[in-house]
Write a protein that holds these residues in place. Structure first.
Motif, short mmCIF file in Angstrom:
data_model
loop_
_atom_site.label_atom_id
_atom_site.label_comp_id
_atom_site.label_asym_id
_atom_site.label_seq_id
_atom_site.Cartn_x
_atom_site.Cartn_y
_atom_site.Cartn_z
N ASP A 201 -0.11 7.99 9.78
CA ASP A 201 0.93 7.59 8.82
C ASP A 201 0.40 7.21 7.44
OD1 ASP A 201 2.89 7.97 10.81
OD2 ASP A 201 2.64 5.91 11.52
N TYR A 202 -0.88 7.32 7.20
CA TYR A 202 -1.42 6.95 5.89
C TYR A 202 -2.24 8.06 5.25
CZ TYR A 202 0.13 2.23 6.78
OH TYR A 202 0.90 1.14 7.04
N GLY A 203 -3.20 8.65 5.94
CA GLY A 203 -4.03 9.68 5.33
C GLY A 203 -5.35 9.82 6.05
N ARG A 204 -6.42 10.01 5.25
CA ARG A 204 -7.73 10.18 5.84
C ARG A 204 -8.81 9.65 4.92
NH1 ARG A 204 -6.38 16.08 4.83
NH2 ARG A 204 -7.42 16.49 2.87
N ILE A 205 -9.94 9.32 5.51
CA ILE A 205 -11.11 8.84 4.78
C ILE A 205 -12.29 9.69 5.21
CG2 ILE A 205 -12.70 6.92 4.40
CD1 ILE A 205 -10.34 5.04 4.98
N THR A 206 -13.01 10.22 4.23
CA THR A 206 -14.20 11.02 4.51
C THR A 206 -15.36 10.41 3.74
OG1 THR A 206 -12.80 12.98 4.62
CG2 THR A 206 -15.17 13.35 4.47
N HIS B 4 -14.26 9.30 0.11
CA HIS B 4 -13.13 10.03 -0.42
C HIS B 4 -11.91 9.66 0.40
CE1 HIS B 4 -10.38 13.55 -0.65
NE2 HIS B 4 -10.65 13.40 -1.93
N THR B 5 -10.85 9.23 -0.25
CA THR B 5 -9.60 8.90 0.44
C THR B 5 -8.54 9.91 0.04
OG1 THR B 5 -8.94 7.38 -1.33
CG2 THR B 5 -10.09 6.44 0.56
N TRP B 6 -7.69 10.23 0.99
CA TRP B 6 -6.57 11.13 0.73
C TRP B 6 -5.35 10.53 1.40
CZ3 TRP B 6 -5.56 14.75 -2.59
CH2 TRP B 6 -4.42 15.53 -2.43
N MET B 7 -4.38 10.13 0.59
CA MET B 7 -3.16 9.51 1.08
C MET B 7 -1.96 10.26 0.49
SD MET B 7 -4.55 7.04 2.74
CE MET B 7 -6.07 6.13 2.78
N GLY B 8 -1.34 11.13 1.28
CA GLY B 8 -0.17 11.86 0.81
C GLY B 8 -0.50 12.82 -0.30
N GLN B 9 -0.01 12.56 -1.50
CA GLN B 9 -0.20 13.44 -2.65
C GLN B 9 -1.32 12.99 -3.58
OE1 GLN B 9 1.48 16.34 -3.15
NE2 GLN B 9 2.38 15.99 -1.13
N SER B 10 -2.08 11.97 -3.20
CA SER B 10 -3.13 11.49 -4.10
C SER B 10 -4.40 11.21 -3.32
CB SER B 10 -2.66 10.23 -4.82
OG SER B 10 -2.47 9.17 -3.89
N GLY B 11 -5.47 11.03 -4.05
CA GLY B 11 -6.76 10.73 -3.44
C GLY B 11 -7.69 10.08 -4.43
N GLY B 12 -8.84 9.71 -3.95
CA GLY B 12 -9.81 9.08 -4.82
C GLY B 12 -11.22 9.24 -4.27
N LEU B 13 -12.21 9.08 -5.13
CA LEU B 13 -13.61 9.20 -4.75
C LEU B 13 -14.37 8.06 -5.39
CD1 LEU B 13 -15.75 11.09 -3.38
CD2 LEU B 13 -16.09 12.06 -5.65
N THR B 14 -15.19 7.38 -4.61
CA THR B 14 -15.97 6.26 -5.12
C THR B 14 -17.27 6.15 -4.34
OG1 THR B 14 -15.88 3.90 -5.69
CG2 THR B 14 -14.91 4.55 -3.59
N PRO B 15 -18.33 5.64 -4.96
CA PRO B 15 -19.54 5.39 -4.18
C PRO B 15 -19.23 4.35 -3.10
CG PRO B 15 -20.04 5.29 -6.53
CD PRO B 15 -18.55 5.35 -6.39
N LEU B 16 -19.81 4.53 -1.93
CA LEU B 16 -19.62 3.60 -0.82
C LEU B 16 -20.54 2.41 -1.02
CD1 LEU B 16 -18.16 3.25 1.92
CD2 LEU B 16 -20.15 4.33 2.97
N LEU B 17 -20.01 1.20 -0.87
CA LEU B 17 -20.78 -0.02 -1.08
C LEU B 17 -21.08 -0.71 0.25
CD1 LEU B 17 -18.83 -1.49 -4.12
CD2 LEU B 17 -20.78 0.08 -4.14
N ASP B 18 -22.23 -1.39 0.31
CA ASP B 18 -22.57 -2.17 1.50
C ASP B 18 -22.01 -3.58 1.38
OD1 ASP B 18 -24.28 -3.65 -0.15
OD2 ASP B 18 -26.11 -2.76 0.64
N GLU B 19 -22.36 -4.44 2.33
CA GLU B 19 -21.82 -5.81 2.36
C GLU B 19 -22.24 -6.66 1.17
OE1 GLU B 19 -25.63 -5.71 4.72
OE2 GLU B 19 -23.85 -4.49 4.67
N ASN B 20 -23.28 -6.23 0.43
CA ASN B 20 -23.74 -6.96 -0.76
C ASN B 20 -23.23 -6.36 -2.06
OD1 ASN B 20 -25.36 -8.81 0.78
ND2 ASN B 20 -26.78 -7.13 1.08
#
Length: 67
Positions: A24-29, A42-58
């Motif tokens: 019901d929301y989308g996907r994360i790759t 990379h996130t894809w939710m319906g008609q939009s998406g985004g790309l960002t560097p993945l961050l650790d706990e710090n």
């Protein structure tokens, strides 16, 4: 090696590290740049998406150098 799936270093600079569907929301790759080791989310939710560097706990960019 940490790569998943078909990986041909001469052809694919980016490979898929993980993939998750969220009902019901989308996907994360998560992609990995095979030259730098940097992980990108990379996130894809319906008609939009985004790309960002993945961050650790710090709050640092996740970098995993190839073996």
């Amino acid at each position: 090696m940490f790569y998943r799936g078909n990986h041909n270093e001469e052809e694919n600079r980016f490979i898929v590290k993980s993939f998750q569907r969220i009902p019901d929301y989308g996907r994360i790759t998560v992609f990995v740049d095979t030259e730098t080791g940097v992980h990108y989310m990379h996130t894809w939710m319906g008609q939009s998406g985004g790309l960002t560097p993945l961050l650790d706990e710090n709050g640092e960019v996740v970098v995993e150098k190839p073996e």
